[in-house]
Write an enzyme that holds these catalytic residues in place. Structure first.
Site, short mmCIF file in Angstrom:
data_model
loop_
_atom_site.label_atom_id
_atom_site.label_comp_id
_atom_site.label_asym_id
_atom_site.label_seq_id
_atom_site.Cartn_x
_atom_site.Cartn_y
_atom_site.Cartn_z
N GLN A 185 95.50 -18.93 -37.93
CA GLN A 185 95.92 -19.05 -39.32
C GLN A 185 97.44 -19.07 -39.39
OE1 GLN A 185 95.78 -15.35 -41.42
NE2 GLN A 185 95.27 -16.29 -43.38
N GLY A 186 98.00 -20.21 -39.78
CA GLY A 186 99.45 -20.33 -39.84
C GLY A 186 99.97 -20.20 -41.26
N TYR A 187 100.06 -18.98 -41.74
CA TYR A 187 100.59 -18.73 -43.08
C TYR A 187 101.99 -18.12 -43.00
CZ TYR A 187 95.92 -19.29 -45.30
OH TYR A 187 94.73 -19.75 -45.76
N SER A 206 97.93 -14.70 -35.20
CA SER A 206 96.95 -14.10 -34.28
C SER A 206 96.21 -15.18 -33.53
CB SER A 206 95.93 -13.25 -35.03
OG SER A 206 96.59 -12.26 -35.77
N GLU A 259 88.73 -13.41 -46.89
CA GLU A 259 89.32 -12.45 -45.98
C GLU A 259 89.18 -11.04 -46.55
OE1 GLU A 259 93.34 -13.32 -45.01
OE2 GLU A 259 93.52 -11.66 -43.61
C1 FAD Z 1 98.05 -7.41 -36.70
C2 FAD Z 1 98.56 -8.50 -37.59
C3 FAD Z 1 98.00 -9.76 -37.53
C4 FAD Z 1 98.47 -10.79 -38.35
N1 FAD Z 1 97.92 -12.03 -38.23
C5 FAD Z 1 98.41 -13.05 -38.98
C6 FAD Z 1 97.89 -14.38 -38.82
O1 FAD Z 1 97.01 -14.62 -38.00
N2 FAD Z 1 98.42 -15.37 -39.56
C7 FAD Z 1 99.40 -15.14 -40.49
O2 FAD Z 1 99.81 -16.07 -41.16
N3 FAD Z 1 99.92 -13.89 -40.67
C8 FAD Z 1 99.45 -12.85 -39.93
N4 FAD Z 1 99.98 -11.58 -40.09
C9 FAD Z 1 101.11 -11.40 -40.99
C10 FAD Z 1 100.82 -10.63 -42.28
O3 FAD Z 1 100.06 -11.41 -43.17
C11 FAD Z 1 102.16 -10.19 -42.87
O4 FAD Z 1 102.76 -9.29 -41.96
C12 FAD Z 1 102.00 -9.53 -44.23
O5 FAD Z 1 101.60 -10.45 -45.20
C13 FAD Z 1 103.30 -8.81 -44.68
O6 FAD Z 1 104.41 -9.64 -44.62
P1 FAD Z 1 105.75 -9.13 -43.91
O7 FAD Z 1 105.38 -8.76 -42.52
O8 FAD Z 1 106.76 -10.18 -44.08
O9 FAD Z 1 106.18 -7.82 -44.66
P2 FAD Z 1 107.04 -7.73 -46.01
O10 FAD Z 1 106.50 -8.67 -47.01
O11 FAD Z 1 108.47 -7.83 -45.68
O12 FAD Z 1 106.68 -6.24 -46.47
C14 FAD Z 1 107.38 -5.07 -46.02
C15 FAD Z 1 106.99 -3.90 -46.92
O13 FAD Z 1 107.39 -4.20 -48.27
C16 FAD Z 1 106.31 -4.06 -49.17
N5 FAD Z 1 106.41 -5.05 -50.25
C17 FAD Z 1 106.75 -6.35 -50.17
N6 FAD Z 1 106.66 -6.95 -51.36
C18 FAD Z 1 106.25 -6.00 -52.23
C19 FAD Z 1 105.94 -5.99 -53.63
N7 FAD Z 1 106.03 -7.09 -54.40
N8 FAD Z 1 105.53 -4.82 -54.18
C20 FAD Z 1 105.43 -3.69 -53.42
N9 FAD Z 1 105.69 -3.66 -52.12
C21 FAD Z 1 106.09 -4.79 -51.51
C22 FAD Z 1 105.09 -4.31 -48.30
O14 FAD Z 1 103.94 -3.69 -48.86
C23 FAD Z 1 105.48 -3.69 -46.99
O15 FAD Z 1 105.17 -2.31 -47.02
C24 FAD Z 1 99.51 -10.55 -39.26
C25 FAD Z 1 100.07 -9.26 -39.33
C26 FAD Z 1 99.60 -8.25 -38.51
C27 FAD Z 1 100.23 -6.89 -38.62
#
Ligand code: FAD
Lengths: 359, 403
Positions: B125-127, B160, B243
């Site tokens: 999944q490339g999001y 992932s 999901e």
């Molecule tokens: C094990 C694992 C597998 C993954 N697999 C995939 C995958 O296969 N494909 C893919 O595309 N992605 C994947 N991800 C990515 C995942 O979807 C993102 O890490 C997630 O959406 C959070 O984005 P970020 O890491 O940029 O954190 P950020 O968005 O920077 O968040 C950091 C902190 O800020 C908080 N925050 C941010 N915005 C708000 C708001 N508006 N209100 C309140 N709090 C906020 C968050 O809750 C968090 O605590 C994976 C992540 C993990 C950990």
């Protein structure tokens, strides 16, 4: 497989909800809450006319002959409206007589209970503590002597199903010689409690002599409290959300603040997932014999705990007004206290839950 | 309410057991097939019997059975006893397939669904991108239509399984002038081509399940788009819905809880089985309340889905509810393993459940990963509050989406 309420059950909820909204809107509820007796006669009559007071009475004895799930969905609606009155104990007294009474006993008591002409109640809290049949100490017999605390029905109940030693149940008439009751200074003024004293009081023992009826009474009671807790939590959440959409601070509706939004979201998470749990617990009473007792304990412990959490959060979400007698939240807060403590607090049910799992 | 308990279920159990007796492990010449091949062959047969992929239409390779959690449970139990392959649980079956079934074109369903569910092809999944996580719609990877092909440039992160996947479903900005959400398309990409550079990222558990993916003039045919141009955001919401509320999640919390009870029976506290300890019993009982609530919410959702009715706010809650249960389960397991909590996760992989102390340590860490992936807990609370309870939307989020 179909895990949902039937159309009839949904209609039942709607009908009862309509009646409560018309007969007992919050303005009226507050009057009853603050009254001496906590009893609303016209509401009781209305429930009787709709057949709600005899839902679990077999058709042969003038009732609707429905199941625990039907009773539970009504309890949910009652909880939502914080319906005042002796419904819970009444339904449980019926449950005990239906499952433990002889044909003659059923014929004698059920028709009047089904119509609501007479009000039933339960006295199953041993004065030394303990709601389960193992704790009951009053010696069974044609005459009984002793005390019971926290009986339902307030000053209005006409007959009491009383828990006796060995898990026996007896029926005592409130008119009987040697019977007296004292109002309890309870927190929940929608469901008044009384302490009973029996002094060589005439008593008719229910036919059941292996504590089946006592168990059924206890389990269905747990389910109804869980269902009521669900309805009450739904209402508290709604009230808190509504307040967040109207109250302004810092020039905006307080519902804009993320901290409050997250608090409300967490409340919602305490509420909604309980729906299926109480449904299943109710369904199991009539259809899944080997799980019925345990799942009733799980539902009672879990959902009355959640109800209390939601109630505490609801007070906070309302700020200063939330802490007043004037704010409606306190009515539901106190119902939450009742549901949590009546029939035993969550810790007790969790102990049973662990034991029954063979842990 | 009708849960079909009783003899019907016992008959069904017999039938499944007989099928397994005859078909797993494979017999005759097929006996020596490598596991993945054997599993694919077996799954085909189990599908024919109506035991796997019960919610997927026959024409696309599923067995199209009426929803029935109890039958599903019997199938899982009987397959489990014989270690027979269950449904391939990859991201492809769980997220892409439902999305294709709802939004894909006819040829896409025909081409991709069957091999995905048998496990023949796998997806990633490339999001997420380095600058676009919670604020996913700010993503920058570009796609341009050049001579009947999409030309894609940019970078994805946390992807992932990208190192193993055959294909990626991917969000790409194809309409640069459009408003934030309306500029995105949902594309399918063949991972086995030049221009794709997958670099593993080591996770806190020690293993490397996720990756950075660099896309440099990557190509995909014009019609490998799900939905129309600029509809990618909408399409991706379908996927996220799946999901977040798959019934599988409820069954997994149930299985994890059963594992926890087993652990409590096997570990000792002060020389006695931990399960006899009052505090442990109380904590297990508290947790079980949530687990049961989760399970029956799943039952209800399934029934509502099958009647095409909206289950309501619970749909927005299932992800958060299950990850909160996951945290509690993980914490309790750490208390049970005691001194062994000094060990590493031992390279445990995501979703791999092992009853060893190191397996539980892996779960202890992964429960956090799961809470972050697919929308963090805070984002879930925003969704519940805003869309579920109707509270005002976040002002900053509104501004950045151009509303
Ligand atoms: C094990 C694992 C597998 C993954 N697999 C995939 C995958 O296969 N494909 C893919 O595309 N992605 C994947 N991800 C990515 C995942 O979807 C993102 O890490 C997630 O959406 C959070 O984005 P970020 O890491 O940029 O954190 P950020 O968005 O920077 O968040 C950091 C902190 O800020 C908080 N925050 C941010 N915005 C708000 C708001 N508006 N209100 C309140 N709090 C906020 C968050 O809750 C968090 O605590 C994976 C992540 C993990 C950990």
């Amino acid at each position: 497989m179909n895990f949902d309420l039937t159309e009839e059950q949904q209609m039942l909820q709607e009908t009862v909800g309509q009646l409560l909204a018309n007969e007992c809107p919050v303005t009226r509820l507050r009057e009853v809450f603050d009254s001496d007796t906590g009893f609303d006669e016209s509401l009781w009559k209305g429930l009787g006319e709709l057949g709600i007071l005899g839902l679990n009475v077999p058709e042969d004895f003038g009732g609707a002959g429905l199941e625990t799930l039907d009773l539970a969905v009504v309890a949910e609606t009652m909880g939502y409206h914080a319906a005042p009155g002796p419904f819970l104990g009444h339904a449980l007294a019926i449950e005990a007589i239906v499952s433990g009474g002889s044909e003659a006993q059923k014929k004698k008591w059920l028709p009047d209970l089904a119509s609501g002409a007479r009000i039933g109640a339960v006295a199953i809290a041993d004065s030394d503590g303990g709601w389960a049949s193992g704790h009951w100490k009053i010696e069974p017999g044609d005459q009984v002597s002793g005390t019971q605390s926290f009986a339902t029905g307030g000053q209005h109940a006409d007959l009491f199903v009383v828990g006796l030693a060995g898990g026996r149940l007896g029926v005592v008439d409130a008119e009987a010689a040697g019977f007296s009751r004292q109002s309890v200074d309870g927190a929940d003024l929608t469901r008044r409690l009384v302490a009973l004293e029996f002094d060589r009081t005439p008593c008719e023992l229910l036919a059941d002599d292996d504590a089946q009826a006592a168990r059924r009474l206890h389990d269905v009671g747990c389910v109804l409290l869980a269902a009521d807790a669900f309805g009450g939590s739904v209402r508290l959440l709604e009230m808190s959300v509504e307040y967040a959409k109207t109250r302004e601070q810092f020039g905006v509706k307080i519902g804009h603040f993320q901290a409050l939004k997250h608090q409300l979201a967490s409340m919602a998470l305490d509420v909604e997932p309980g729906r299926g749990l109480y449904w299943y617990a109710a369904y199991a009473q009539d259809h899944v014999a080997d799980e019925s007792e345990r799942i009733a304990a799980v539902a009672k412990a879990h959902m009355t705990d959640r109800y209390m959490d939601v109630a505490r959060n609801a007070v906070e979400a309302h700020g200063g007004i939330g802490f007043t007698w004037e704010c409606d939240v306190q009515i539901w807060f106190k119902r939450a206290m009742f549901n949590r403590a009546f029939l035993g607090h969550p810790g007790e049910h969790r102990r049973r839950q662990a034991e029954m799992a063979g842990w | 309410m009708d849960l079909n308990y009783g003899t019907e279920m016992e008959d069904f159990r017999q039938e499944v057991a007989q099928f397994l007796e005859d078909n797993w492990p494979l017999k005759g010449e097929e006996k020596d097939l490598p596991f993945e091949k054997a599993a694919a062959v077996f799954r085909e047969r189990a599908i024919e019997q109506g035991y796997l992929y019960r919610s997927i239409p026959k024409e696309y390779g599923g067995s199209e059975q009426p929803p029935d959690v109890l039958k599903g449970q019997v199938i899982r139990e009987e397959f489990g006893k014989r270690w027979a392959p269950l449904e391939a649980r990859g991201i492809g079956t769980m997220m892409l397939v439902p999305t294709l079934l709802e939004r894909g074109s006819e040829w896409q369903k025909e081409k991709f669904v069957r091999p995905t569910i048998t496990g023949e092809i796998t997806w990633c999944q490339g999001y997420s991108e380095p600058g676009s996580g919670s604020d996913l719609a700010s993503l920058k990877t570009r796609g341009e239509l050049v001579d009947g092909e999409w030309l894609i440039n940019g970078q994805k992160i946390w992807t992932s399984g990208a190192h193993l996947a055959d294909y990626m479903f991917c969000l790409v900005r194809t309409e640069p002038g459009a408003q934030k959400h309306a500029g995105i398309s949902y594309l399918l990409i063949d991972m086995k081509q030049p221009g794709i550079d997958v670099r593993p990222l080591r996770m806190m558990t020690g293993s490397a399940d996720f990756n950075e993916v660099f896309l440099n003039d990557v190509r995909t045919p014009e019609d490998w788009i799900v939905g129309k141009r600029g509809e990618g955001w909408l399409v991706s919401r379908t996927t996220l819905k799946y999901e977040r509320n798959s019934i599988g999640a409820a069954q997994q919390t149930g299985a994890a809880f059963a594992g926890l009870v087993k652990l409590a029976k096997e570990t000792k506290i002060g020389g006695r089985p931990a399960i006899e300890d009052e505090t442990i019993r109380e904590r297990l009982a508290v947790l079980e309340g949530y687990v049961k609530a989760h399970e029956y919410s799943g039952y209800r959702q399934l029934t509502k889905d099958s009647k095409r009715e909206d289950a309501g706010i619970i749909n927005m809650m299932m992800k958060l509810f299950s990850t909160e249960i996951g945290h509690q389960t993980a914490k309790l397991s750490m208390d049970l393993i005691g001194d062994e909590g000094l060990l590493s996760a031992g390279g445990a992989e995501l979703g791999q459940r092992s009853s060893s102390a190191q397996g539980w340590i892996g779960q202890y860490m992964y429960s956090l990963g799961i809470a972050i992936a697919g929308g963090t807990a805070n984002i879930q609370r925003n969704v519940i509050a805003e869309r579920g309870l109707g509270l005002p939307r976040d002002a900053a989020a509104d501004r950045s989406s151009g509303k």
